[in-house]
Write a protein that holds these residues in place. Structure first.
Motif, PDB file in Angstrom:
ATOM      1  N   PRO A 367      16.676  45.956  57.185  1.00 29.47           N
ATOM      2  CA  PRO A 367      15.587  46.022  55.997  1.00 29.47           C
ATOM      3  C   PRO A 367      16.339  45.832  54.772  1.00 29.47           C
ATOM      4  CG  PRO A 367      15.989  48.082  57.128  1.00 29.47           C
ATOM      5  CD  PRO A 367      16.550  47.172  57.992  1.00 29.47           C
ATOM      6  N   ALA A 368      15.803  45.205  53.753  1.00 32.59           N
ATOM      7  CA  ALA A 368      16.135  45.148  52.546  1.00 32.59           C
ATOM      8  C   ALA A 368      15.575  46.237  51.699  1.00 32.59           C
ATOM      9  CB  ALA A 368      15.634  43.779  51.784  1.00 32.59           C
ATOM     10  N   THR A 369      16.133  46.560  50.794  1.00 30.17           N
ATOM     11  CA  THR A 369      15.708  47.790  49.896  1.00 30.17           C
ATOM     12  C   THR A 369      15.635  47.205  48.236  1.00 30.17           C
ATOM     13  OG1 THR A 369      18.098  48.324  49.213  1.00 30.17           O
ATOM     14  CG2 THR A 369      17.156  49.579  50.979  1.00 30.17           C
ATOM     15  N   THR A 370      14.608  47.697  47.486  1.00 23.76           N
ATOM     16  CA  THR A 370      13.943  47.517  46.236  1.00 23.76           C
ATOM     17  C   THR A 370      14.390  48.267  45.303  1.00 23.76           C
ATOM     18  OG1 THR A 370      12.193  46.188  47.368  1.00 23.76           O
ATOM     19  CG2 THR A 370      12.081  46.753  45.136  1.00 23.76           C
ATOM     20  N   TRP A 371      14.819  47.881  44.167  1.00 21.40           N
ATOM     21  CA  TRP A 371      15.123  48.700  43.096  1.00 21.40           C
ATOM     22  C   TRP A 371      14.409  48.146  41.996  1.00 21.40           C
ATOM     23  CZ3 TRP A 371      18.522  48.636  46.836  1.00 21.40           C
ATOM     24  CH2 TRP A 371      19.244  49.845  47.297  1.00 21.40           C
ATOM     25  N   PHE A 372      13.968  49.039  40.620  1.00 21.85           N
ATOM     26  CA  PHE A 372      13.152  48.618  39.805  1.00 21.85           C
ATOM     27  C   PHE A 372      13.650  48.968  38.430  1.00 21.85           C
ATOM     28  CE2 PHE A 372      10.447  49.810  43.346  1.00 21.85           C
ATOM     29  CZ  PHE A 372       9.626  48.891  43.394  1.00 21.85           C
ATOM     30  N   PRO A 373      13.946  47.870  37.472  1.00 21.87           N
ATOM     31  CA  PRO A 373      14.551  48.033  36.114  1.00 21.87           C
ATOM     32  C   PRO A 373      13.288  48.864  35.353  1.00 21.87           C
ATOM     33  CG  PRO A 373      13.830  45.771  36.445  1.00 21.87           C
ATOM     34  CD  PRO A 373      13.693  46.496  37.847  1.00 21.87           C
ATOM     35  N   ALA A 374      13.750  49.787  34.732  1.00 16.65           N
ATOM     36  CA  ALA A 374      13.057  50.465  33.671  1.00 16.65           C
ATOM     37  C   ALA A 374      13.193  50.282  32.113  1.00 16.65           C
ATOM     38  CB  ALA A 374      12.840  52.165  33.965  1.00 16.65           C
ATOM     39  N   ALA A 375      11.978  50.674  31.589  1.00 12.99           N
ATOM     40  CA  ALA A 375      12.294  50.349  29.894  1.00 12.99           C
ATOM     41  C   ALA A 375      13.382  51.096  29.185  1.00 12.99           C
ATOM     42  CB  ALA A 375      10.934  50.747  29.178  1.00 12.99           C
ATOM     43  N   ASP A 376      14.027  52.135  29.596  1.00 12.09           N
ATOM     44  CA  ASP A 376      14.816  52.786  29.336  1.00 12.09           C
ATOM     45  C   ASP A 376      16.456  52.443  29.616  1.00 12.09           C
ATOM     46  OD1 ASP A 376      14.912  53.778  31.874  1.00 12.09           O
ATOM     47  OD2 ASP A 376      14.901  55.889  31.642  1.00 12.09           O
ATOM     48  N   GLY A 377      16.300  51.203  30.340  1.00 15.42           N
ATOM     49  CA  GLY A 377      17.556  50.545  30.775  1.00 15.42           C
ATOM     50  C   GLY A 377      18.014  51.030  31.950  1.00 15.42           C
ATOM     51  N   THR A 378      17.484  51.875  32.752  1.00 19.78           N
ATOM     52  CA  THR A 378      17.768  52.732  33.994  1.00 19.78           C
ATOM     53  C   THR A 378      17.367  51.565  35.232  1.00 19.78           C
ATOM     54  OG1 THR A 378      15.770  53.970  34.370  1.00 19.78           O
ATOM     55  CG2 THR A 378      17.818  54.931  33.179  1.00 19.78           C
ATOM     56  N   LEU A 379      17.845  51.753  36.391  1.00 22.26           N
ATOM     57  CA  LEU A 379      17.551  51.177  37.475  1.00 22.26           C
ATOM     58  C   LEU A 379      17.233  52.132  38.637  1.00 22.26           C
ATOM     59  CD1 LEU A 379      17.609  48.226  38.840  1.00 22.26           C
ATOM     60  CD2 LEU A 379      19.661  48.472  39.534  1.00 22.26           C
ATOM     61  N   GLY A 380      16.166  52.138  39.199  1.00 24.42           N
ATOM     62  CA  GLY A 380      15.954  53.251  40.178  1.00 24.42           C
ATOM     63  C   GLY A 380      14.938  52.556  41.244  1.00 24.42           C
ATOM     64  N   ARG A 381      14.854  53.726  42.324  1.00 27.95           N
ATOM     65  CA  ARG A 381      13.945  53.368  43.316  1.00 27.95           C
ATOM     66  C   ARG A 381      12.316  53.379  43.064  1.00 27.95           C
ATOM     67  NH1 ARG A 381      15.846  53.196  48.436  1.00 27.95           N
ATOM     68  NH2 ARG A 381      13.949  51.754  48.488  1.00 27.95           N
ATOM     69  N   GLN A 382      12.209  54.045  42.177  1.00 32.54           N
ATOM     70  CA  GLN A 382      10.654  54.327  41.927  1.00 32.54           C
ATOM     71  C   GLN A 382      10.435  53.155  40.774  1.00 32.54           C
ATOM     72  OE1 GLN A 382       8.670  56.528  43.380  1.00 32.54           O
ATOM     73  NE2 GLN A 382      10.711  57.156  44.632  1.00 32.54           N
ATOM     74  N   ALA A 383       9.230  52.546  41.120  1.00 33.92           N
ATOM     75  CA  ALA A 383       8.390  51.551  40.086  1.00 33.92           C
ATOM     76  C   ALA A 383       7.989  52.367  38.972  1.00 33.92           C
ATOM     77  CB  ALA A 383       7.415  50.774  40.893  1.00 33.92           C
ATOM     78  N   PRO A 384       8.043  51.446  37.969  1.00 34.66           N
ATOM     79  CA  PRO A 384       7.354  52.179  36.564  1.00 34.66           C
ATOM     80  C   PRO A 384       6.126  52.381  36.701  1.00 34.66           C
ATOM     81  CG  PRO A 384       8.880  50.115  36.023  1.00 34.66           C
ATOM     82  CD  PRO A 384       8.592  50.278  37.742  1.00 34.66           C
ATOM     83  N   ALA A 385       5.454  53.216  35.845  1.00 34.84           N
ATOM     84  CA  ALA A 385       4.031  53.767  35.987  1.00 34.84           C
ATOM     85  C   ALA A 385       3.109  52.387  35.842  1.00 34.84           C
ATOM     86  CB  ALA A 385       3.660  54.767  35.353  1.00 34.84           C
ATOM     87  N   ASP A 386       3.547  51.501  34.876  1.00 32.09           N
ATOM     88  CA  ASP A 386       2.576  50.583  34.696  1.00 32.09           C
ATOM     89  C   ASP A 386       3.463  49.053  34.399  1.00 32.09           C
ATOM     90  OD1 ASP A 386       3.875  50.306  32.029  1.00 32.09           O
ATOM     91  OD2 ASP A 386       2.585  52.103  31.404  1.00 32.09           O
ATOM     92  N   ALA A 387       2.821  48.121  34.090  1.00 37.54           N
ATOM     93  CA  ALA A 387       3.276  46.739  33.951  1.00 37.54           C
ATOM     94  C   ALA A 387       3.424  46.360  32.610  1.00 37.54           C
ATOM     95  CB  ALA A 387       2.533  45.653  34.853  1.00 37.54           C
ATOM     96  N   GLU A 388       3.649  47.345  31.636  1.00 31.89           N
ATOM     97  CA  GLU A 388       3.871  46.930  30.136  1.00 31.89           C
ATOM     98  C   GLU A 388       5.389  46.264  30.146  1.00 31.89           C
ATOM     99  OE1 GLU A 388       1.951  46.996  27.821  1.00 31.89           O
ATOM    100  OE2 GLU A 388       0.209  47.558  29.184  1.00 31.89           O
TER     101      GLU A 388
END
Length: 563
Positions: A367-388
């Motif tokens: 299985p592959a794993t997914t990371w999400f960029p966030a508005a504060d410049g971090t990269l984490g396993r949790q998706a941002p709360a919105d698509a802004e």
């Protein structure tokens, strides 16, 4: 009408009676360390004339072991001449190990007659050479092929209709698809085009003309790569190279110009045992991975070696490994001696820890794993709360984002410190928290990005980096694609970032880097929608990266703190 210089057959060299290999080749052979001892002395016949498919003389050097008995033959066909480094690396070294080596200049190069064409003559000329081999008293009927880059392409050309004598192939940092060498994701790979133009035009003429052309290209690189238009700008360094103009301007793989250029079909039905060699920072690595997958689907006996190399360093500090791998494959399939073969089909170098891994297949399943960029410049396993929108940046083609390292055909290739690049206003980074334990990834990496622009035209470049405890950001793999947007509505694009085998150490951080280009590795996007080689206008573009964008890491990746 004055004939084109390539239409005039060069005066053939006179065949040299059998004797020792050239002195320069013998001296270069003496400089290598870590290679197996010679089994035989090497002899050489130079300047033999082999008839091409149309009768043009193909100049050929024959290296052989100075001993009695039957020895298999290796065919090496090259557009880069028959001198250094080809003479010592293939002629001398393999003759010393018990092979006849037929080192031949492709038509229109190295003194051979006819006119060089980037791909159209190789299948017929390869078969014509095999027909000549059958008439030689020393030919035992056991034939293998070997060679890198375009020397790999001519092997695939022979494999389209493989002669019965062909028993093994070794394709080192090789290509099968010329279009993919010059274009990626709809964008011109400008650095590749210029490097190949210099190599194809001058290397077969000898070391001095090639070095002079390379120096002219380096000295004029900024002027050439920022010219408006690009068309014809290379002539100040390389002279008139008509085929280079063609390959740069023919962006679409479906253009009739490219019909017959890709030899991928040969791998789809291949039955000749084939060994593949590449490096993680080889400009042709993706083509090698594609070849391996096709050979696997065909059920062909194959192997894959991937080292920590660029397109050229595989034949510098990587040569002992590459030579040993190649020699073992050829002995197994041409000499019925499998003692040197490794037990698994795949061996890859693990970046970040400088070790090798033996694998049953590539890429490993899981299985592959997914990371999400966030508005504060971090990269984490949790998706941002919105698509802004997460961030935006301005790409200015008048000051294009520069390329740093990576899989390029230049001395800048390979892993490099990206900190200066990442400090630019037109580059964005998203970085994970320090790892509490090592993270391994093995396989293809990709980014799915949701992007909008204010002009409708843009390229997007994505790169995976390993950030150490001191903050040094080192590129692991990357990719670029061209996009077209409508208004402010974001489009979703997947940027294929090649593949890797890498171990992020504890205390390191994983980083996604995003920008609007990597120049001159890729031709800059003008922002106007004009064809790349003819564009004269420059319009800055604002790119907006939206929430819902992701980085996908392959099997072996583990979760890390999201910060």
């Amino acid at each position: 009408m004055t004939p084109h210089p390539h239409d005039v057959a060069p005066k053939p060299e006179r065949a040299v009676p059998p004797g020792k290999p050239p002195l320069a080749s013998r001296m270069m052979r003496a400089t290598w360390r870590g290679l197996p001892a010679a089994r035989y002395g090497a002899g050489c016949e130079r300047g033999l004339e082999v008839p091409a498919a149309d009768g043009s003389p193909l100049l050929t050097d024959h290296y052989f072991p100075r001993a009695k008995g039957d020895f298999p033959t290796l065919l090496v066909r090259s557009p880069y001449g028959r001198g250094l480094p080809w003479s010592p690396m293939y002629g001398v070294l393999f003759a010393e190990q018990g092979f006849h080596v037929v080192l031949q200049s492709c038509r229109g190069t190295g003194g051979s007659g006819g006119r060089f064409d980037l791909w159209r003559n190789e299948p017929a000329d390869g078969l014509a050479t095999v027909a000549w081999l059958r008439e030689q008293p020393w030919f035992s009927g056991a034939l293998g092929t070997i060679g890198p880059s375009y020397l790999g392409y001519v092997q695939w050309a022979l494999a389209l209709d493989p002669p019965p004598e062909l028993k093994a192939m070794v394709i080192q940092v090789g290509l099968h698809d010329p279009h993919a060498l010059f274009h990626q994701g709809g964008t011109l790979r400008l650095g590749n085009a210029l490097a190949v133009g210099a190599g194809m035009t001058y290397q077969h003429q000898g070391l001095v003309p090639f070095v002079r052309a390379t120096l002219r290209l380096q000295c004029g690189l900024r002027r050439i790569t920022t010219a408006r238009p690009l068309r014809g700008a290379h002539t100040s360094a390389l002279g008139d190279v008509p085929w280079l103009e063609e390959v740069m301007s023919r962006t679409d793989a479906d253009d009739p110009y490219w019909h017959g250029a890709s030899l991928g079909a040969a791998a789809e039905r291949q039955t000749v045992p084939t060994a593949l060699v590449t490096g993680w920072h080889d400009a042709l690595a993706d083509q090698t991975f594609e070849q391996f997958a096709r050979l696997g689907r065909a059920g062909c006996d194959t192997s894959l070696l991937v080292g920590p190399w660029t397109h050229t360093s595989a034949f510098q500090h990587g040569w002992p490994d590459v030579f040993a791998e190649s020699l073992a494959w050829l002995r197994a399939h041409l000499c019925d001696d499998p003692t040197g073969l490794r037990p698994t089909r795949v061996r890859v170098h693990m970046g970040g820890e400088d070790t090798w891994r033996d694998l049953d297949d590539w890429p490993p399943t899981g299985p592959a794993t997914t990371w999400f960029p966030a508005a504060d410049g971090t990269l984490g396993r949790q998706a941002p709360a919105d698509a802004e929108p997460l961030t935006s940046f301005r790409y200015d083609p008048a000051d294009p984002t520069p390329s740093v390292g990576g899989p390029v055909l230049s001395p800048d290739a390979g892993p490099r410190d990206n900190r200066t690049l990442e400090a630019r206003e037109d580059v964005r980074t998203f970085t994970g928290a320090p790892l509490t334990e090592p993270v391994e990834i093995l396989g293809p990496v990709s980014a799915r990005l949701r992007i909008s622009t204010d002009t409708g035209y843009a390229d997007v470049f994505a790169r995976l980096c390993d950030v150490d405890a001191e903050g040094r950001s080192t590129n692991v793999c990357d990719g670029l694609t061209r996009l077209r947007t409508t208004g402010r509505t974001p489009v979703e694009v997947t940027v294929a970032m090649s593949a890797t085998a890498h171990r992020f150490a504890a205390g390191h951080r994983i980083r996604l880097q995003v920008s609007g280009g990597a120049h001159p590795r890729y031709a800059r996007h003008s922002g106007t929608g004009e064809p790349t080689v003819d564009a004269t206008g420059l319009v800055p573009t604002r790119l907006i990266l939206h929430g819902g964008s992701t980085l996908t890491l392959p099997h072996g990746a583990q979760a890390f703190p999201s910060g």
